[in-house]
Design a protein around this motif. Structure first.
Motif, PDB file in Angstrom:
ATOM      1  N   ALA A 252       0.846  -1.189   0.000  1.00 37.44           N
ATOM      2  CA  ALA A 252       0.000   0.000   0.000  1.00 37.44           C
ATOM      3  C   ALA A 252       0.884   1.242   0.000  1.00 37.44           C
ATOM      4  O   ALA A 252       2.053   1.189   0.401  1.00 37.44           O
ATOM      5  CB  ALA A 252      -0.900   0.003   1.231  1.00 37.44           C
ATOM      6  N   ASN A 253       0.352   2.352  -0.471  1.00 40.15           N
ATOM      7  CA  ASN A 253       1.078   3.624  -0.384  1.00 40.15           C
ATOM      8  C   ASN A 253       0.092   4.778  -0.378  1.00 40.15           C
ATOM      9  O   ASN A 253      -1.104   4.602  -0.634  1.00 40.15           O
ATOM     10  CB  ASN A 253       2.104   3.757  -1.518  1.00 40.15           C
ATOM     11  CG  ASN A 253       1.487   3.797  -2.901  1.00 40.15           C
ATOM     12  OD1 ASN A 253       0.582   4.570  -3.158  1.00 40.15           O
ATOM     13  ND2 ASN A 253       1.988   2.947  -3.808  1.00 40.15           N
ATOM     14  N   ALA A 254       0.616   5.967  -0.110  1.00 43.27           N
ATOM     15  CA  ALA A 254      -0.213   7.172  -0.087  1.00 43.27           C
ATOM     16  C   ALA A 254       0.166   8.082  -1.247  1.00 43.27           C
ATOM     17  O   ALA A 254      -0.047   9.281  -1.191  1.00 43.27           O
ATOM     18  CB  ALA A 254      -0.034   7.900   1.236  1.00 43.27           C
ATOM     19  N   GLY A 255       0.717   7.499  -2.299  1.00 46.01           N
ATOM     20  CA  GLY A 255       1.195   8.265  -3.443  1.00 46.01           C
ATOM     21  C   GLY A 255       2.590   7.796  -3.819  1.00 46.01           C
ATOM     22  O   GLY A 255       3.236   7.071  -3.058  1.00 46.01           O
ATOM     23  N   ALA A 256       3.036   8.209  -4.976  1.00 51.62           N
ATOM     24  CA  ALA A 256       4.336   7.761  -5.483  1.00 51.62           C
ATOM     25  C   ALA A 256       5.455   8.055  -4.480  1.00 51.62           C
ATOM     26  O   ALA A 256       5.534   9.154  -3.921  1.00 51.62           O
ATOM     27  CB  ALA A 256       4.637   8.445  -6.815  1.00 51.62           C
ATOM     28  N   GLY A 257       6.293   7.069  -4.250  1.00 49.50           N
ATOM     29  CA  GLY A 257       7.452   7.252  -3.381  1.00 49.50           C
ATOM     30  C   GLY A 257       7.166   7.166  -1.903  1.00 49.50           C
ATOM     31  O   GLY A 257       8.018   7.523  -1.092  1.00 49.50           O
ATOM     32  N   PHE A 263       1.028  -3.499   3.765  1.00 45.14           N
ATOM     33  CA  PHE A 263       0.868  -4.369   2.610  1.00 45.14           C
ATOM     34  C   PHE A 263      -0.550  -4.923   2.576  1.00 45.14           C
ATOM     35  O   PHE A 263      -1.284  -4.872   3.568  1.00 45.14           O
ATOM     36  CB  PHE A 263       1.884  -5.521   2.663  1.00 45.14           C
ATOM     37  CG  PHE A 263       1.723  -6.461   3.827  1.00 45.14           C
ATOM     38  CD1 PHE A 263       1.001  -7.654   3.707  1.00 45.14           C
ATOM     39  CD2 PHE A 263       2.272  -6.159   5.076  1.00 45.14           C
ATOM     40  CE1 PHE A 263       0.853  -8.518   4.786  1.00 45.14           C
ATOM     41  CE2 PHE A 263       2.132  -7.030   6.161  1.00 45.14           C
ATOM     42  CZ  PHE A 263       1.418  -8.209   6.020  1.00 45.14           C
ATOM     43  N   PHE A 264      -0.935  -5.434   1.415  1.00 43.25           N
ATOM     44  CA  PHE A 264      -2.247  -6.066   1.328  1.00 43.25           C
ATOM     45  C   PHE A 264      -2.142  -7.410   0.624  1.00 43.25           C
ATOM     46  O   PHE A 264      -1.295  -7.618  -0.248  1.00 43.25           O
ATOM     47  CB  PHE A 264      -3.281  -5.158   0.658  1.00 43.25           C
ATOM     48  CG  PHE A 264      -2.925  -4.661  -0.728  1.00 43.25           C
ATOM     49  CD1 PHE A 264      -3.280  -5.386  -1.862  1.00 43.25           C
ATOM     50  CD2 PHE A 264      -2.262  -3.448  -0.905  1.00 43.25           C
ATOM     51  CE1 PHE A 264      -2.983  -4.926  -3.137  1.00 43.25           C
ATOM     52  CE2 PHE A 264      -1.958  -2.975  -2.174  1.00 43.25           C
ATOM     53  CZ  PHE A 264      -2.322  -3.717  -3.303  1.00 43.25           C
ATOM     54  N   ILE A 265      -2.994  -8.325   1.069  1.00 46.15           N
ATOM     55  CA  ILE A 265      -3.074  -9.658   0.487  1.00 46.15           C
ATOM     56  C   ILE A 265      -4.355  -9.724  -0.334  1.00 46.15           C
ATOM     57  O   ILE A 265      -5.449  -9.480   0.172  1.00 46.15           O
ATOM     58  CB  ILE A 265      -3.090 -10.740   1.579  1.00 46.15           C
ATOM     59  CG1 ILE A 265      -1.836 -10.648   2.447  1.00 46.15           C
ATOM     60  CG2 ILE A 265      -3.199 -12.132   0.952  1.00 46.15           C
ATOM     61  CD1 ILE A 265      -1.839 -11.598   3.637  1.00 46.15           C
ATOM     62  N   VAL A 266      -4.206 -10.024  -1.616  1.00 43.57           N
ATOM     63  CA  VAL A 266      -5.350 -10.108  -2.529  1.00 43.57           C
ATOM     64  C   VAL A 266      -5.930 -11.522  -2.441  1.00 43.57           C
ATOM     65  O   VAL A 266      -5.214 -12.501  -2.644  1.00 43.57           O
ATOM     66  CB  VAL A 266      -4.911  -9.794  -3.975  1.00 43.57           C
ATOM     67  CG1 VAL A 266      -6.125  -9.812  -4.914  1.00 43.57           C
ATOM     68  CG2 VAL A 266      -4.192  -8.460  -4.047  1.00 43.57           C
ATOM     69  N   TYR A 267      -7.227 -11.632  -2.135  1.00 44.07           N
ATOM     70  CA  TYR A 267      -7.823 -12.962  -1.992  1.00 44.07           C
ATOM     71  C   TYR A 267      -8.746 -13.316  -3.149  1.00 44.07           C
ATOM     72  O   TYR A 267      -9.265 -14.440  -3.236  1.00 44.07           O
ATOM     73  CB  TYR A 267      -8.553 -13.092  -0.651  1.00 44.07           C
ATOM     74  CG  TYR A 267      -9.724 -12.145  -0.462  1.00 44.07           C
ATOM     75  CD1 TYR A 267     -11.008 -12.512  -0.843  1.00 44.07           C
ATOM     76  CD2 TYR A 267      -9.545 -10.899   0.122  1.00 44.07           C
ATOM     77  CE1 TYR A 267     -12.086 -11.661  -0.660  1.00 44.07           C
ATOM     78  CE2 TYR A 267     -10.603 -10.034   0.313  1.00 44.07           C
ATOM     79  CZ  TYR A 267     -11.875 -10.415  -0.082  1.00 44.07           C
ATOM     80  OH  TYR A 267     -12.935  -9.547   0.090  1.00 44.07           O
ATOM     81  N   GLU A 268      -8.969 -12.369  -4.066  1.00 48.00           N
ATOM     82  CA  GLU A 268      -9.741 -12.623  -5.282  1.00 48.00           C
ATOM     83  C   GLU A 268      -9.204 -11.680  -6.358  1.00 48.00           C
ATOM     84  O   GLU A 268      -8.836 -10.539  -6.054  1.00 48.00           O
ATOM     85  CB  GLU A 268     -11.231 -12.362  -5.026  1.00 48.00           C
ATOM     86  CG  GLU A 268     -12.139 -12.741  -6.174  1.00 48.00           C
ATOM     87  CD  GLU A 268     -13.622 -12.580  -5.825  1.00 48.00           C
ATOM     88  OE1 GLU A 268     -14.397 -12.210  -6.734  1.00 48.00           O
ATOM     89  OE2 GLU A 268     -13.991 -12.808  -4.653  1.00 48.00           O
ATOM     90  N   ASP A 269      -9.122 -12.173  -7.602  1.00 51.09           N
ATOM     91  CA  ASP A 269      -8.536 -11.364  -8.681  1.00 51.09           C
ATOM     92  C   ASP A 269      -9.059  -9.933  -8.633  1.00 51.09           C
ATOM     93  O   ASP A 269     -10.277  -9.705  -8.598  1.00 51.09           O
ATOM     94  CB  ASP A 269      -8.857 -11.969 -10.049  1.00 51.09           C
ATOM     95  CG  ASP A 269      -8.122 -13.279 -10.295  1.00 51.09           C
ATOM     96  OD1 ASP A 269      -7.307 -13.667  -9.442  1.00 51.09           O
ATOM     97  OD2 ASP A 269      -8.371 -13.915 -11.338  1.00 51.09           O
ATOM     98  N   THR A 270      -8.139  -8.977  -8.654  1.00 51.10           N
ATOM     99  CA  THR A 270      -8.481  -7.568  -8.457  1.00 51.10           C
ATOM    100  C   THR A 270      -7.788  -6.701  -9.507  1.00 51.10           C
ATOM    101  O   THR A 270      -6.622  -6.922  -9.828  1.00 51.10           O
ATOM    102  CB  THR A 270      -8.065  -7.108  -7.048  1.00 51.10           C
ATOM    103  OG1 THR A 270      -8.841  -7.820  -6.072  1.00 51.10           O
ATOM    104  CG2 THR A 270      -8.266  -5.610  -6.857  1.00 51.10           C
TER     105      THR A 270
END
Length: 298
Positions: A252-257, A263-270
């Motif tokens: 995760a981020n709040a904008g470039a840099g 972090f996030f774990i994707v549990y279904e195609d996103t």
């Protein structure tokens, strides 16, 4: 007057002397030339060796083979690579009542990261990384990180264990940050603070302040924490449908840099904008995240 025979004898002796002198001079010249040639050959060998080190040894330098800081980093990572070996999922954590119609918020099922470890990185190649301290005083990881192969991430949660293959070669700075934080126990005891169940399907974790905010009754404050430094995104996917497939671990981020520790774990195609570093892929335990998603959001 000397006889002609005596004169010839004297002349022969003088000639022999001159020839001996000339032979000695020639011998000395050859000795000097051989010496010069030997020095030149030695210099040539040194230059060839230096060139070989410059051309072929660059990989060794790049790999950190001669960098004591990288060697120390690897040693420390190896020492911490089994720190979660004796940690068992506690089974603790409340199951709340999900809010009807809410698809983005705090997971109804509490998820705690009880221990997180990273396997030893491969330093046969390295990458320069720029970690920027947010306040100018917070410590940062080493600016040269291992950049070869993969690592194994093990996350012991209260609900079970999740493992993932981390793309160290593709995301060396991010993998290096996780290795640095994990050996210090940074993630231990954290709470995953965000779950989405429509359009995008992710469980977000990694905020060191989230648990405190939730337990203080201010869950809206969760999601702003960081390790005290940030860095650039890397290993970005293409802009495409389902570019973050199920099992992806991304940052995760709040904008470039501004990538940090969340972090996030994707549990279904996103499908998402290609703005978030892909760190790796879950190899086991995705069903735990699916279980959390099924419990809903509150």
């Amino acid at each position: 007057m000397a006889s002609k025979q005596a004169q010839r004898l004297a002349a022969r002796q003088q000639l022999q002397q001159r020839m001996a002198v000339k032979a000695e001079e020639e011998r000395r010249k050859r000795t000097v030339l051989w010496s010069i040639g030997g020095v030149a050959a030695l210099v040539a060998l040194v230059l060839v060796a230096w060139g070989a080190v410059t051309v072929f040894g660059a990989d060794d330098d790049e790999a950190g083979a001669s960098d004591p800081d990288v060697a120390e980093l690897v040693d420390e990572a190896e020492a911490a690579s089994d720190r979660c070996a004796d940690v068992e999922p506690s089974g603790e954590g409340a199951l709340g009542t999900p809010t009807e119609g809410l698809t983005d918020g705090r997971p109804a099922q509490d998820v705690y990261l009880e221990c997180l470890q990273m396997s030893t990185p491969d330093a046969s190649a390295t990458e320069s990384c720029m970690y920027t301290s947010v306040d100018g005083t917070s410590p940062t990881p080493l600016s040269v990180q291992p950049a070869a192969g993969t690592q194994k991430m093990t996350i012991v949660t209260n609900l079970g264990t999740i493992t993932a293959e981390i793309d160290t070669a593709g995301a060396p700075c991010t993998a290096g940050s996780f290795t640095y934080l994990a050996k210090e126990g940074y993630f231990d005891g954290q709470q995953c603070h965000r779950l989405t169940t429509e359009s995008i399907w992710v469980l977000q974790c990694g905020d060191p302040d989230a648990r405190g905010a939730i337990e203080a009754g201010t869950p809206e404050m969760a999601g702003a924490g960081s390790p005290g430094y940030q860095y650039e995104e890397e290993n970005l996917p293409v802009e495409a449908e389902a570019n973050y497939p199920a099992g992806t671990i991304a940052m995760a981020n709040a904008g470039a840099g501004t990538t940090g520790s969340q972090f996030f774990i994707v549990y279904e195609d996103t499908s998402l904008p290609a703005d978030y570093t892909v760190l790796g892929q879950v190899t086991s335990g995705l069903d735990i995240v699916e279980q959390v998603a099924a419990a809903g959001v509150m």
